[in-house]
Scaffold this active site. Structure first.
Site, mmCIF file in Angstrom:
data_model
loop_
_atom_site.group_PDB
_atom_site.id
_atom_site.type_symbol
_atom_site.label_atom_id
_atom_site.label_comp_id
_atom_site.label_asym_id
_atom_site.label_seq_id
_atom_site.Cartn_x
_atom_site.Cartn_y
_atom_site.Cartn_z
ATOM 1 N N GLY A 86 -26.686 -34.652 3.895
ATOM 2 C CA GLY A 86 -26.258 -33.420 4.818
ATOM 3 C C GLY A 86 -26.300 -33.392 4.299
ATOM 4 O O GLY A 86 -26.198 -32.601 3.149
ATOM 5 N N SER A 142 -25.254 -36.239 -1.558
ATOM 6 C CA SER A 142 -26.401 -36.396 -2.240
ATOM 7 C C SER A 142 -26.748 -35.168 -0.752
ATOM 8 O O SER A 142 -26.103 -35.216 0.481
ATOM 9 C CB SER A 142 -26.902 -36.467 -3.090
ATOM 10 O OG SER A 142 -27.161 -37.607 -1.950
ATOM 11 N N LYS A 143 -27.898 -34.570 -1.235
ATOM 12 C CA LYS A 143 -28.262 -33.908 0.423
ATOM 13 C C LYS A 143 -28.767 -34.820 1.526
ATOM 14 O O LYS A 143 -29.160 -34.430 1.736
ATOM 15 C CB LYS A 143 -29.694 -33.013 -0.064
ATOM 16 C CG LYS A 143 -30.055 -31.854 -0.382
ATOM 17 C CD LYS A 143 -31.448 -31.221 -0.637
ATOM 18 C CE LYS A 143 -30.653 -29.657 -0.868
ATOM 19 N NZ LYS A 143 -31.841 -29.025 -1.952
ATOM 20 N N ARG A 144 -29.206 -36.467 0.904
ATOM 21 C CA ARG A 144 -29.361 -37.188 1.696
ATOM 22 C C ARG A 144 -27.851 -37.842 2.624
ATOM 23 O O ARG A 144 -28.290 -38.437 3.792
ATOM 24 C CB ARG A 144 -28.914 -38.821 0.847
ATOM 25 C CG ARG A 144 -30.295 -39.724 1.201
ATOM 26 C CD ARG A 144 -30.220 -40.511 -0.117
ATOM 27 N NE ARG A 144 -28.872 -40.829 -0.385
ATOM 28 C CZ ARG A 144 -28.156 -42.424 0.158
ATOM 29 N NH1 ARG A 144 -28.588 -42.773 1.293
ATOM 30 N NH2 ARG A 144 -27.122 -42.258 -0.758
#
Ligand code: GLU
Length: 479
Positions: free
Chosen positions: A251, A247-249
């Site tokens: 990167g 996920s965006k977490r």
């Protein structure tokens, strides 16, 4: 005539954000499967959820797929343009008795659920409006817009022989009668997928394994419509390095973000094809090889982990071996992105060739090549302190005089001039080359000096040497 139906696959993203690299991998697998079997690969935009779908997201999907070269073989299908068709199929099912109206209100359904929970039963629609021979249906309430439910078989099993996961069996008893049209007449998600897969003659559905549980329902509806269900391949998800769903977490997760990070599209595809699939220990595959070798039944059942370092390594291999002329437009995009106009400077392909050994991404290449196209913004402080000294200034001044009269501005002539100069002064090449680099590139890293000066051109080289000489003479005089 051949009895073998030709393969048709599709990629069916919901336009609710950017194109996720997991989606790109699904698209790639779908594309490769079709190509390998001489079939077609189609695109369908699943945009019926008007609250979550945006035009911007549709554009992001097209941009991402265009960049990767995974464009649909025919015009993409948009679900929002097919409402008439969905309505028609629903009417047909009501007539055929494979679907029925259900007048339960929300309160009734809530009560049903609460009662089932109290009895420790699994909450499900109890079939009270499901017509059966001899069954008396409840009285139709006033003012309730009925939903349409699919009449799911009550017994038996649905066997999905998944091309990746192997056989998975579902009991029909576990599946209640799915709502296929809401009270306002709009069709629901699983139903649209079914009608589209049927109308698009999809033979192989390749999709994320978050859809496994939709599959038996979709197969039942397809069968009720008299359609042959396609084969299914549910692709395991991609995890981050920490083993949690990517996920965006973690990167960058959007395809276009990888463009911005300096990846080549074919390198990203190569990285993605290897994520969960292998062919011996081969790491690099041309598109042609991917098409010939990709075997969906050999995709791993377990989720794959994204490894940025490996992705960058693959990208570097591509940068090093690709035809620089082919890389040039992508490099152009990066230079313009940082405000540099590549029209004023050396041919992009030549710079790519000179830089690619030491640059793993196009972002790195851009950073290290801006000086060929734009005026220096200043010197790297440390490098200037080390090399643009009084001593360095004297070297640059003398060298500038020598280069000024160089009859031909070619790499071999420059090589000779710089080497001859260093030798004549009894200096190691580094003592000469490093001040030149800082003077012309603003930093102590650049391709070999002869290449650098040749590509930079006579005029820019001499002007920058002169500016560096005055900088060396007195502080404060930046180029
Ligand atoms: N629209 C779905 C998604 O984006 C895919 C559905 C399908 O492939 O059947 O996850």
């Amino acid at each position: 005539m051949s009895a073998v139906a030709s393969v048709v696959t599709r990629f069916a993203p919901s336009p609710t954000g950017f194109l996720h690299i997991g989606g790109a991998r699904t698209a790639l697998f779908s594309y490769l499967y079709a190509r390998r079997h001489g079939g077609r690969y189609l695109l369908r935009i699943e945009d019926t959820d008007r609250e979550r779908s945006t035009d911007e997201a549709v554009r992001a999907i097209f941009d991402g797929l265009d960049w990767l070269g995974l464009v649909s073989d025919v015009e993409p299908v948009f679900q929002t343009q097919r409402f008439d068709r969905y309505r028609e199929v629903i009417e047909g099912m009501l007539e055929a008795g494979t679907a029925y109206h259900c007048y339960c209100t929300k309160e009734e359904l809530d009560q049903m659920r609460a009662a089932q929970m109290a009895r420790k039963e699994k909450p499900r629609y109890d079939g009270r409006w499901r017509p059966e021979p001899g069954k008396v249906l409840p009285e139709r309430p006033e003012g309730v817009q009925p939903v349409v439910r699919f009449k799911n078989p009550l017994s038996g099993e649905v066997l999905v022989d998944d091309m990746i996961k192997g056989p998975i069996s579902f009991q029909n008893e576990e599946l209640d009668d799915l709502i296929i049209a809401r009270g306002d007449g709009t069709p629901t998600y699983n139903f649209c997928v079914v009608v589209d897969d049927m109308d698009m003659d999809i033979t192989h559905v390749v999709r994320g394994d978050d859809h496994v549980n939709n599959t038996p329902r979709q197969i039942n509806i397809l069968k009720a419509l008299g359609a042959e269900p396609p084969a299914y391949a549910h692709v395991p998800m991609i995890l981050g390095a920490d083993g949690v769903k990517l996920s965006k977490r973690h990167g960058a997760v959007g395809v276009i973000e990888y463009r911005a990070l300096g990846f080549l599209p074919e390198a990203l595809l190569n990285y993605l094809v290897r994520l969960g699939w292998s062919h011996g220990d081969q790491e690099l595959f041309s598109r042609q090889e991917m098409v010939e070798l990709f075997d969906i039944s050999r995709v791993q059942k377990a989720p794959a982990r994204f490894d940025m370092e490996k992705a960058v390594w693959v990208n570097h291999q591509y940068l090093k071996s690709a035809d620089p002329v082919h890389v040039a437009p992508e490099f152009d995009w990066h230079l313009r992105r940082v405000g540099v106009d590549p029209a004023h400077g050396p041919a992009l392909a030549a710079v790519i060739e000179a830089q690619r050994e030491r640059c793993k991404t196009l972002v790195e290449m851009t950073e290290k090549s801006k000086f060929f196209y734009a005026e220096l913004e200043g010197y790297n402080e440390k490098d200037a302190a080390k090399h643009l000294t009084a001593e360095g200034g004297a070297v640059l001044d003398a060298l500038r005089e020598r280069l000024e009269v160089l009859p031909q501005w070619t790499a071999p002539a420059l090589h000779e001039a710089v080497n001859g100069f260093a030798e004549g002064r009894g200096l190691g090449l580094g003592k000469v080359a490093q001040p030149i680099r800082v003077a012309v590139a603003g930093m102590a890293i650049s391709p070999p000096i002869d290449q650098t000066l040749f590509l930079l051109g006579r005029e820019r080289t001499l002007a920058r040497l002169a500016a560096a000489v005055s900088y060396c003479r007195g502080p404060g005089a930046q180029p």
